[in-house]
Design an enzyme around this catalytic site. Structure first.
Site, PDB file in Angstrom:
ATOM      1  N   HIS A  39       0.820  -1.224   0.000  1.00 21.22           N
ATOM      2  CA  HIS A  39       0.000   0.000   0.000  1.00 21.22           C
ATOM      3  C   HIS A  39       0.860   1.283   0.000  1.00 21.22           C
ATOM      4  CE1 HIS A  39      -3.066   2.904   1.131  1.00 21.22           C
ATOM      5  NE2 HIS A  39      -2.510   3.088   2.299  1.00 21.22           N
ATOM      6  N   HIS A  65       3.600   7.054   5.450  1.00 26.11           N
ATOM      7  CA  HIS A  65       2.374   7.713   5.936  1.00 26.11           C
ATOM      8  C   HIS A  65       1.603   6.927   6.990  1.00 26.11           C
ATOM      9  CE1 HIS A  65       0.096   5.169   3.111  1.00 26.11           C
ATOM     10  NE2 HIS A  65      -0.999   5.515   3.760  1.00 26.11           N
ATOM     11  N   ASP A  66       1.710   5.594   6.999  1.00 24.20           N
ATOM     12  CA  ASP A  66       0.968   4.799   7.985  1.00 24.20           C
ATOM     13  C   ASP A  66       1.863   4.264   9.110  1.00 24.20           C
ATOM     14  OD1 ASP A  66      -1.715   4.974   7.182  1.00 24.20           O
ATOM     15  OD2 ASP A  66      -1.494   3.385   5.685  1.00 24.20           O
ATOM     16  N   GLU A  69       0.632   5.726  12.583  1.00 25.54           N
ATOM     17  CA  GLU A  69      -0.753   5.296  12.865  1.00 25.54           C
ATOM     18  C   GLU A  69      -0.849   3.794  13.110  1.00 25.54           C
ATOM     19  OE1 GLU A  69      -3.786   7.461  10.615  1.00 25.54           O
ATOM     20  OE2 GLU A  69      -4.735   5.528  10.263  1.00 25.54           O
ATOM     21  N   ASP A  70      -0.099   3.011  12.374  1.00 20.87           N
ATOM     22  CA  ASP A  70      -0.327   1.552  12.381  1.00 20.87           C
ATOM     23  C   ASP A  70       0.827   0.715  12.916  1.00 20.87           C
ATOM     24  OD1 ASP A  70      -2.874   1.888  11.361  1.00 20.87           O
ATOM     25  OD2 ASP A  70      -2.195   1.818   9.288  1.00 20.87           O
ATOM     26  N   ASP A 126      -3.462   8.459  -1.058  1.00 22.80           N
ATOM     27  CA  ASP A 126      -3.987   7.448  -0.123  1.00 22.80           C
ATOM     28  C   ASP A 126      -5.436   7.101  -0.481  1.00 22.80           C
ATOM     29  OD1 ASP A 126      -3.757   5.769   2.153  1.00 22.80           O
ATOM     30  OD2 ASP A 126      -4.542   7.319   3.488  1.00 22.80           O
TER      31      ASP A 126
HETATM   32  P1  NDP Z   1     -11.809   0.941   8.494  1.00 27.21           P
HETATM   33  O1  NDP Z   1     -11.214   2.270   8.771  1.00 27.21           O
HETATM   34  O2  NDP Z   1     -11.811  -0.081   9.560  1.00 27.21           O
HETATM   35  O3  NDP Z   1     -11.119   0.314   7.212  1.00 27.21           O
HETATM   36  C1  NDP Z   1     -10.803   1.094   6.100  1.00 27.21           C
HETATM   37  C2  NDP Z   1      -9.313   1.350   6.072  1.00 27.21           C
HETATM   38  O4  NDP Z   1      -8.623   0.098   6.037  1.00 27.21           O
HETATM   39  C3  NDP Z   1      -8.845   2.098   4.849  1.00 27.21           C
HETATM   40  O5  NDP Z   1      -8.987   3.488   5.041  1.00 27.21           O
HETATM   41  C4  NDP Z   1      -7.409   1.642   4.737  1.00 27.21           C
HETATM   42  O6  NDP Z   1      -6.686   2.499   5.620  1.00 27.21           O
HETATM   43  C5  NDP Z   1      -7.415   0.235   5.324  1.00 27.21           C
HETATM   44  N1  NDP Z   1      -7.400  -0.905   4.371  1.00 27.21           N
HETATM   45  C6  NDP Z   1      -6.696  -2.049   4.559  1.00 27.21           C
HETATM   46  N2  NDP Z   1      -6.928  -2.920   3.585  1.00 27.21           N
HETATM   47  C7  NDP Z   1      -7.788  -2.328   2.724  1.00 27.21           C
HETATM   48  C8  NDP Z   1      -8.382  -2.762   1.500  1.00 27.21           C
HETATM   49  N3  NDP Z   1      -8.145  -3.965   0.969  1.00 27.21           N
HETATM   50  N4  NDP Z   1      -9.240  -1.925   0.875  1.00 27.21           N
HETATM   51  C9  NDP Z   1      -9.500  -0.702   1.391  1.00 27.21           C
HETATM   52  N5  NDP Z   1      -8.954  -0.228   2.552  1.00 27.21           N
HETATM   53  C10 NDP Z   1      -8.103  -1.046   3.224  1.00 27.21           C
HETATM   54  O7  NDP Z   1     -13.285   1.019   8.024  1.00 27.21           O
HETATM   55  P2  NDP Z   1     -14.285   2.204   7.850  1.00 27.21           P
HETATM   56  O8  NDP Z   1     -13.678   3.298   7.049  1.00 27.21           O
HETATM   57  O9  NDP Z   1     -15.546   1.618   7.366  1.00 27.21           O
HETATM   58  O10 NDP Z   1     -14.434   2.763   9.333  1.00 27.21           O
HETATM   59  C11 NDP Z   1     -14.903   2.035  10.364  1.00 27.21           C
HETATM   60  C12 NDP Z   1     -16.160   2.688  10.820  1.00 27.21           C
HETATM   61  O11 NDP Z   1     -17.252   2.088  10.118  1.00 27.21           O
HETATM   62  C13 NDP Z   1     -16.416   2.535  12.258  1.00 27.21           C
HETATM   63  O12 NDP Z   1     -16.933   3.728  12.784  1.00 27.21           O
HETATM   64  C14 NDP Z   1     -17.439   1.399  12.305  1.00 27.21           C
HETATM   65  O13 NDP Z   1     -18.235   1.487  13.449  1.00 27.21           O
HETATM   66  C15 NDP Z   1     -18.206   1.642  11.066  1.00 27.21           C
HETATM   67  N6  NDP Z   1     -18.847   0.480  10.463  1.00 27.21           N
HETATM   68  C16 NDP Z   1     -19.609   0.704   9.369  1.00 27.21           C
HETATM   69  C17 NDP Z   1     -20.286  -0.324   8.761  1.00 27.21           C
HETATM   70  C18 NDP Z   1     -21.080  -0.042   7.544  1.00 27.21           C
HETATM   71  O14 NDP Z   1     -21.739  -0.935   7.034  1.00 27.21           O
HETATM   72  N7  NDP Z   1     -21.044   1.183   7.024  1.00 27.21           N
HETATM   73  C19 NDP Z   1     -20.210  -1.686   9.279  1.00 27.21           C
HETATM   74  C20 NDP Z   1     -19.343  -1.819  10.402  1.00 27.21           C
HETATM   75  C21 NDP Z   1     -18.692  -0.751  10.957  1.00 27.21           C
HETATM   76  P3  NDP Z   1      -5.093   2.786   5.535  1.00 27.21           P
HETATM   77  O15 NDP Z   1      -4.765   3.364   4.236  1.00 27.21           O
HETATM   78  O16 NDP Z   1      -4.877   3.730   6.694  1.00 27.21           O
HETATM   79  O17 NDP Z   1      -4.470   1.463   5.787  1.00 27.21           O
HETATM   80 ZN    ZN Z   2      -2.924   4.519   3.843  1.00 28.33          ZN
END
Ligand code: NDP
Ligand code: ZN
Length: 183
Positions: A39, A65-66, A69-70, A126
């Protein structure tokens, strides 16, 4: 003496090696559990080869960048290895993990327009990479509704990033327009 371009390449490869080490135990959320480092590398690929950006400060911040955070990486560590400017950009794009998820997402929308230009470029890349992943290799178990919610949120963040890089913004707009393909 080395020229500025080769200095930049040297620093960029050090940032790549640093990020690869920090993310070495991590995987993305897709079904194949791709190595996490794919990524940050994808962000650099977008910035260089689609955005025509060559500034090593932006490219180093993108691959790092991550890390805060991660992983266990601290801002002091980034300052020590890569200097104040790069560390500051990484901090700008780092969510405060002490906050609830919904609050973090709201803050990204609220603060996007206030970011520095290098941080906006990293954010644009991103979002481009994450939307591409959602279309081609989404997190395991995500419903169409959840993916569309993510697209809708990304569109709100993108609104705050306008006027930074027309080419990257057009690529992001093209991806946002594909929300209807999500299933
Ligand atoms: P997450 O933030 O948990 O996951 C998205 C993040 O995961 C991306 O921004 C990216 O961040 C990283 N990532 C890792 N692998 C992938 C991939 N293959 N494809 C895309 N992104 C990937 O999820 P949400 O943005 O949905 O946020 C969670 C929120 O959603 C919570 O508030 C939760 O309560 C809510 N929620 C919503 C639901 C719904 O149906 N709408 C269901 C359940 C929960 P990076 O670039 O930083 O790695
Ligand atoms: Zn990222």
């Amino acid at each position: 003496m080395r020229d500025p371009a080769s200095e930049g390449i040297g620093r960029f490869v050090r940032a790549l090696a640093f990020a690869a080490d920090k993310h070495r135990q991590q995987r993305r959320k897709d079904v194949a559990a791709s190595p996490y480092i794919n990524h940050p590398i994808a962000l650099a690929d977008v910035l260089v080869n689609e955005g025509d950006i060559r500034d090593p400060v932006v490219l180093c911040a993108a691959v790092l960048h991550d890390t805060i955070e991660d992983t266990e990486t601290t801002s002091a560590e980034l300052v020590g290895h890569f200097g104040e400017r790069i560390a500051a950009i990484v901090l700008e794009v780092t969510d405060d993990k002490a906050l609830p998820k919904a609050e973090r997402k709201a803050r990204q929308v609220a603060h996007a327009a206030d970011l520095s230009t290098p941080a906006k470029l990293v954010k644009l890349a991103d979002k481009i990479c994450n939307l591409r992943d959602l279309l081609a290799a989404p997190p395991a178990g995500w419903s169409a509704v959840r993916k569309r919610d993510y697209f809708a949120w990304a569109a709100q963040v993108a609104a705050g990033l306008r006027g930074t890089h027309p080419g990257l913004e057009a690529i992001l707009d093209g991806l946002l327009a594909r929300a209807g393909e999500l299933d």
